[in-house]
Scaffold this motif. Structure first.
Motif, mmCIF file in Angstrom:
data_model
loop_
_atom_site.group_PDB
_atom_site.id
_atom_site.type_symbol
_atom_site.label_atom_id
_atom_site.label_comp_id
_atom_site.label_asym_id
_atom_site.label_seq_id
_atom_site.Cartn_x
_atom_site.Cartn_y
_atom_site.Cartn_z
ATOM 1 N N MET A 109 0.878 -1.236 -0.200
ATOM 2 C CA MET A 109 -0.196 0.083 0.196
ATOM 3 C C MET A 109 0.860 1.378 0.066
ATOM 4 S SD MET A 109 -3.103 0.919 2.715
ATOM 5 C CE MET A 109 -2.100 0.934 4.197
ATOM 6 N N MET A 110 2.124 1.287 1.006
ATOM 7 C CA MET A 110 3.011 2.379 0.971
ATOM 8 C C MET A 110 3.463 2.646 -0.588
ATOM 9 S SD MET A 110 3.152 3.666 3.979
ATOM 10 C CE MET A 110 4.611 4.099 4.773
ATOM 11 N N ALA A 111 3.823 1.410 -1.074
ATOM 12 C CA ALA A 111 4.506 1.762 -2.428
ATOM 13 C C ALA A 111 3.338 2.215 -3.632
ATOM 14 C CB ALA A 111 5.112 0.188 -2.931
ATOM 15 N N LYS B 118 9.360 3.866 7.861
ATOM 16 C CA LYS B 118 8.313 4.898 8.286
ATOM 17 C C LYS B 118 7.263 3.927 9.185
ATOM 18 C CE LYS B 118 8.805 8.945 6.511
ATOM 19 N NZ LYS B 118 9.038 10.176 7.467
ATOM 20 N N LEU B 119 6.737 2.500 8.728
ATOM 21 C CA LEU B 119 6.130 1.803 9.429
ATOM 22 C C LEU B 119 6.610 1.523 10.524
ATOM 23 C CD1 LEU B 119 5.036 -0.739 6.177
ATOM 24 C CD2 LEU B 119 3.566 0.708 7.508
ATOM 25 N N GLY B 120 7.899 1.266 10.678
ATOM 26 C CA GLY B 120 8.671 0.869 12.104
ATOM 27 C C GLY B 120 8.554 1.893 13.089
ATOM 28 N N GLN B 121 8.573 3.002 12.553
ATOM 29 C CA GLN B 121 8.352 4.474 13.515
ATOM 30 C C GLN B 121 6.953 4.445 14.166
ATOM 31 O OE1 GLN B 121 8.740 8.120 11.450
ATOM 32 N NE2 GLN B 121 10.915 7.429 10.733
ATOM 33 N N PHE B 122 6.145 3.533 13.592
ATOM 34 C CA PHE B 122 4.672 3.646 14.493
ATOM 35 C C PHE B 122 4.680 1.984 14.901
ATOM 36 C CE2 PHE B 122 4.509 7.096 12.162
ATOM 37 C CZ PHE B 122 3.951 8.219 13.002
ATOM 38 N N GLY B 123 5.484 1.144 15.077
ATOM 39 C CA GLY B 123 5.418 -0.324 15.776
ATOM 40 C C GLY B 123 4.980 -1.189 14.553
ATOM 41 N N VAL B 124 5.044 -0.866 13.334
ATOM 42 C CA VAL B 124 4.598 -2.180 12.432
ATOM 43 C C VAL B 124 5.875 -2.469 11.688
ATOM 44 C CG1 VAL B 124 2.955 -2.456 10.496
ATOM 45 C CG2 VAL B 124 2.350 -0.786 11.802
ATOM 46 N N SER B 125 6.647 -3.325 12.050
ATOM 47 C CA SER B 125 7.780 -3.924 11.984
ATOM 48 C C SER B 125 7.802 -5.454 11.669
ATOM 49 C CB SER B 125 8.827 -3.404 12.784
ATOM 50 O OG SER B 125 8.730 -4.213 13.794
ATOM 51 N N ASN C 53 10.061 5.237 -4.306
ATOM 52 C CA ASN C 53 10.968 4.907 -2.857
ATOM 53 C C ASN C 53 11.389 3.666 -2.827
ATOM 54 O OD1 ASN C 53 10.987 7.883 -1.940
ATOM 55 N ND2 ASN C 53 8.883 7.432 -1.767
ATOM 56 N N ASN C 54 12.664 3.247 -2.223
ATOM 57 C CA ASN C 54 12.947 1.712 -2.041
ATOM 58 C C ASN C 54 11.960 1.317 -0.844
ATOM 59 O OD1 ASN C 54 14.311 2.603 0.372
ATOM 60 N ND2 ASN C 54 15.922 3.306 -0.712
ATOM 61 N N SER C 55 11.975 0.008 -0.557
ATOM 62 C CA SER C 55 11.287 -0.780 0.505
ATOM 63 C C SER C 55 11.750 -0.211 1.852
ATOM 64 C CB SER C 55 11.145 -2.120 0.041
ATOM 65 O OG SER C 55 12.631 -2.836 0.189
ATOM 66 N N GLU C 56 13.046 -0.095 2.020
ATOM 67 C CA GLU C 56 13.782 0.419 3.186
ATOM 68 C C GLU C 56 12.858 1.686 3.885
ATOM 69 O OE1 GLU C 56 15.733 -1.723 5.060
ATOM 70 O OE2 GLU C 56 15.579 -2.952 3.651
ATOM 71 N N ALA D 172 -2.110 3.549 9.466
ATOM 72 C CA ALA D 172 -2.753 4.954 8.841
ATOM 73 C C ALA D 172 -1.761 6.164 9.283
ATOM 74 C CB ALA D 172 -4.102 5.214 9.578
ATOM 75 N N PHE D 173 -1.422 6.011 10.422
ATOM 76 C CA PHE D 173 -0.410 7.099 10.967
ATOM 77 C C PHE D 173 0.910 7.027 10.169
ATOM 78 C CE2 PHE D 173 -2.500 7.479 15.079
ATOM 79 C CZ PHE D 173 -2.799 8.910 15.178
ATOM 80 N N ALA D 174 1.410 5.917 9.812
ATOM 81 C CA ALA D 174 2.520 5.841 9.022
ATOM 82 C C ALA D 174 2.293 6.600 7.488
ATOM 83 C CB ALA D 174 2.974 4.399 8.935
ATOM 84 N N VAL D 175 1.191 6.086 6.829
ATOM 85 C CA VAL D 175 0.778 6.703 5.563
ATOM 86 C C VAL D 175 0.795 8.277 5.756
ATOM 87 C CG1 VAL D 175 -1.056 6.777 4.114
ATOM 88 C CG2 VAL D 175 -0.313 4.699 4.972
ATOM 89 N N LEU D 176 0.072 8.541 6.661
ATOM 90 C CA LEU D 176 -0.010 10.200 7.270
ATOM 91 C C LEU D 176 1.243 10.898 6.924
ATOM 92 C CD1 LEU D 176 -2.169 12.067 9.496
ATOM 93 C CD2 LEU D 176 0.067 12.410 9.875
ATOM 94 N N CYS D 177 2.317 10.264 7.731
ATOM 95 C CA CYS D 177 3.508 10.775 8.058
ATOM 96 C C CYS D 177 4.587 10.799 6.616
ATOM 97 C CB CYS D 177 4.196 10.271 9.013
ATOM 98 S SG CYS D 177 3.707 10.773 10.807
ATOM 99 N N MET D 178 4.150 9.916 5.691
ATOM 100 C CA MET D 178 4.932 9.956 4.503
ATOM 101 C C MET D 178 4.693 11.349 3.562
ATOM 102 S SD MET D 178 6.688 7.233 3.519
ATOM 103 C CE MET D 178 6.762 7.332 1.838
ATOM 104 N N GLN D 179 3.698 12.059 4.037
ATOM 105 C CA GLN D 179 3.510 13.306 3.471
ATOM 106 C C GLN D 179 4.358 14.462 4.238
ATOM 107 O OE1 GLN D 179 -0.564 14.126 3.764
ATOM 108 N NE2 GLN D 179 -1.319 11.939 3.433
ATOM 109 N N ASN D 180 5.284 13.942 5.292
ATOM 110 C CA ASN D 180 6.000 15.137 5.869
ATOM 111 C C ASN D 180 5.302 16.273 6.341
ATOM 112 O OD1 ASN D 180 8.559 13.249 5.788
ATOM 113 N ND2 ASN D 180 8.677 14.136 3.637
ATOM 114 N N PRO D 181 4.175 15.831 7.155
ATOM 115 C CA PRO D 181 3.440 17.345 7.417
ATOM 116 C C PRO D 181 4.270 18.092 8.674
ATOM 117 C CG PRO D 181 2.502 15.358 8.741
ATOM 118 C CD PRO D 181 3.958 14.836 7.722
ATOM 119 N N ASN D 182 3.964 19.332 8.555
ATOM 120 C CA ASN D 182 4.543 20.124 9.829
ATOM 121 C C ASN D 182 3.348 20.854 10.779
ATOM 122 O OD1 ASN D 182 3.516 22.480 8.163
ATOM 123 N ND2 ASN D 182 5.430 22.620 7.081
#
Length: 724
Positions: A594-596, A610-617, A602-605, A637-647
């Motif tokens: 889904m992220m891809a 990003k997923l690991g930052q929210f405990g999805v590893s 982007n590469n899978s790493e 859902a939080f990981a997807v949101l943060c891929m947009q680099n919000p401020n």
């Protein structure tokens, strides 16, 4: 069937002199297991079981052949037999272990009974023969509940050897990580798959009220079946009395004269003697001849019954029921106008509130609530806390709202590592007690390790010293007899981490004299003036329907004001988490896929990071999203949101699917986030943890409370006191 030898059939089969004794012991359980079988059929099953037991005792099978009934030397998975019956039709219908009733799969666990699987959930429960007979006798009036069972979901065991005792009148909070089996246990209880005393009434608030033409207030009132039955009977009796024709005295006298002439003509005075001779010839004794065949109620009897009904209605204060129902509905947010609307006019969330209102009005012996605060705004939660503090029957509540559990719980059940532990007190007391217990267990573990090391050093040092041989042997024996060394289990922690962001200079986000309406006769806001910056930690509160979600959409630009101006910084990047964000994920894809798809190139790493930052590893990232728990989906859902680099983050009810540990992780991450935060939440702990400013949406305006959440709670409680 080796498992059966551990249960009542093996431990007590010598007590069963005949099949009737066996029926007395387990007949009631079997009849509850399959209500399609008659008592005679259950007695035949008990006779077959008794034959098997006698056969196992004497070394014979009592001429039971063809392998259809025999003692086994290993546990039997009944679900396989059911599947074989459906697929191959090779098992005869006379097999006493199978039933035609559609129960999913049936299997025998470590106790000698049949157990059901509901939606892949199953429970194996131990029964005390004496308690079962006592309950079946109808003399058991205790409202205490004791459960000893194992609970599984499919092949996965959720709860192992649970020993739960729910004491009458106690309010139990049921806590633990998501996906461990709390909701499953509630469903098994409410659907009768866990045996509890039959006289105890249970109500589980899990499904919304069906939308139809029933008025909301009537929907609550009709759940009191006894009151409705008495009112219906009273109405029928009054209709019967009012419809009975009356006759004048003169008319009655004339009719009596006619009757006497007709009776004299047919020699009616001789009829009783003739009838008595006929009845005697047919075997009726004089006493039997005096008995009635179908007694009917006289007018006096009907009047007596009507008087009894009025007394019962008065005893249950039936006349006060509408007022009580109205108070409950008002507390849950239903205005007088809404109480008069039909149930089909309400959304799913409001129908869930109706279901909760019905439960509170009914007052069952055991009330089961699963995340009751998810459907409520802050005002309704405060009212519910106050209401449940006075609850007099037993209650079991699954909730991840720490402050709510602190307010209503007298005890806490903690599910962890397939075990359930009971603690006295509310959530904070439980948390402190458990922390201290873990500290003590760790100290004890370290002391055991040190003692073992001390013994081992002595053994290694003098192993080959002949003068110390006896001492070495003594130490070896001590070491061998020590109990197994079990380390204290460390519960895995959850961490959230929002991305670093560029700091922006004010003004960042500002509404100036903003107004909004969907139609001119439905004005939502008038002249709103609010602003937020990179330091903001703002919580928006207000009753459901006041316009909180609409305000969020105006702030992020999804809705344009009908008047006034919305100022936003040109470099502002808003990350929006909506109530339905989880439902919008691609359920048939893995998190990585889904992220891809959403952020190609982007590469899978990077996706894994990003997923690991929210405990999805690990393997979680490779599982279909549909197989994840509600809390795990929220993390994705939080990981997807943060891929947009919000401020700047705008979060609408982000805690609905999260357990307490994950909510704490979210709060800590928001505190560390360098951008601004606007939050809509009903979780009091999260609000107190991060919010510095409170916006109250009410009456078409938005105002700021300087006193923060404490001031808002005081205002709400004052309003509730005034309405009582």
């Amino acid at each position: 069937m080796a498992s059966i030898r551990k249960g009542i059939l093996e431990d007590s089969h010598d007590d069963f002199d005949d099949s009737d004794a066996l029926f007395e012991a387990i007949g009631d359980v079997l009849m509850q297991t399959d209500d399609s079988k008659s008592e005679d059929e259950i007695r035949q099953i008990c006779k077959d079981l008794h034959d098997i037991l006698i056969g196992s005792k004497t070394g014979t099978t009592n001429n039971i052949t063809n392998g259809t009934r025999r003692m086994l030397n290993a546990p039997l998975q009944m679900s396989e037999m059911v599947k074989k019956e459906h697929d191959e039709r090779s098992v005869t219908s006379s097999n006493i272990w199978l039933t035609k009733k559609d129960l999913g799969s049936i299997h025998i666990e470590t106790v000698p009974l049949l157990f059901f699987r509901e939606e892949m959930a199953s429970a194996s429960q131990q029964f005390n023969r004496k308690d079962t007979k006592f309950d079946a006798s109808g003399q058991n009036r205790s409202l205490d509940i004791k459960i000893d069972d194992d609970i599984s979901f499919g092949e996965k065991q959720l709860i192992k050897g649970a020993s739960i005792q729910l004491l009458s009148g106690r309010r139990y909070g049921f806590v633990g990580r998501n996906g461990l089996g709390k909701t499953t246990l509630l469903k098994l209880l409410s659907r009768g798959h866990l045996k509890i005393p039959s006289h105890i009434s249970i109500l589980h608030v899990e499904q919304e009220v069906v939308g139809d033409q029933t008025i909301a207030l009537d929907s609550v009132l009709e759940c009191d079946e006894e009151r409705n039955r008495l009112l219906k009977e009273e109405k029928e009796i009054n209709a019967q009395l009012s419809s009975s024709p009356t006759k004048t005295d003169a008319g009655i006298s004339t009719r009596l004269s006619e009757i006497y002439q007709q009776l004299e003509a047919m020699e009616a005075d001789k009829a009783p003697a003739k009838a008595a001779v006929i009845l005697a010839g047919l075997g009726f004794t004089p006493k039997m001849q005096g008995q009635t065949t179908n007694p009917t109620k006289t007018d006096a009897g009907i009047s007596t019954r009507l008087s009894e009904i009025y007394q019962q209605l008065e005893a249950m204060e039936a006349d006060k029921a509408p007022a009580k129902a109205a108070v409950i509905l008002a507390g849950l947010g239903f205005t007088p106008k809404m109480q008069g609307q039909t149930t089909k006019e309400f959304s799913g969330g409001w129908r869930m509130r109706l279901a909760l209102a019905r439960a509170l009005f009914t007052k069952p012996d055991l009330l089961l609530l699963d995340e009751p605060t998810n459907m409520l705004d802050m005002k309704a939660i405060i009212w519910l806390e106050n209401y449940l503090q006075k609850w007099q029957t037993t209650m079991l509540v699954v909730s991840h709202d720490r402050m709510f559990l602190n307010a209503i719980s007298t005890d806490i059940l903690y599910l962890n590592n397939q075990l359930i532990e009971t603690y006295r007190g509310n959530y904070d007391i439980f948390h402190k007690t458990r922390e201290q217990r873990l500290i003590n267990q760790q100290k004890e573990y370290e002391a055991q390790v040190q003692y073992r090391e001390h013994l081992q050093v002595f053994i290694d040092r003098f192993r080959y010293n002949a003068n110390r041989a006896s001492s070495v042997q003594s130490k070896l024996k001590i070491l061998e007899k020590l109990p197994p060394l079990i380390a204290v289990e460390k519960v895995s922690t959850v961490t959230f981490r929002f991305p670093e962001c560029e700091r922006l200079s004010p003004p960042i986000l500002q509404l100036d004299e903003v107004g909004f309406y969907y139609s001119k006769d439905q004005v939502i806001f008038n002249s709103i003036c609010v602003n937020a910056d990179m330091e903001s930690r703002i919580c928006i509160v207000g009753e459901n329907g006041a316009g909180k979600t609409t305000l969020l959409k105006i702030l992020q630009g999804d809705l344009s004001p009908t008047s006034g101006i919305c100022h936003t910084h040109r470099n502002l990047s808003i990350g929006y988490f909506s109530q339905h964000h989880v439902d919008q994920l691609e359920m048939d894809q893995t998190s990585l896929e889904m992220m891809a798809e959403k952020f190609p190139g982007n590469n899978s790493e990077l996706y894994r990071n990003k997923l690991g930052q929210f405990g999805v590893s690990g393997d979680l990232a490779l599982r279909p999203v549909s197989s994840l728990s509600g809390g795990q989906k929220s993390r994705v859902a939080f990981a997807v949101l943060c891929m947009q680099n919000p401020n700047f983050l705008i979060l609408d009810e982000p805690t609905n699917h999260l357990d307490m540990e994950t909510i704490d992780a979210l709060g800590n991450a928001l505190l560390k986030f360098k951008g601004g935060v606007i939050l809509v939440s009903h979780d009091e702990r999260l609000i107190r943890m991060i919010c510095k400013e409170l916006w109250v949406v009410q009456g078409g305006t938005v105002r700021t409370l300087e006193g923060g959440f404490e001031e808002y709670k005081h205002i709400v409680e004052k309003e509730l006191d005034m309405n009582c």
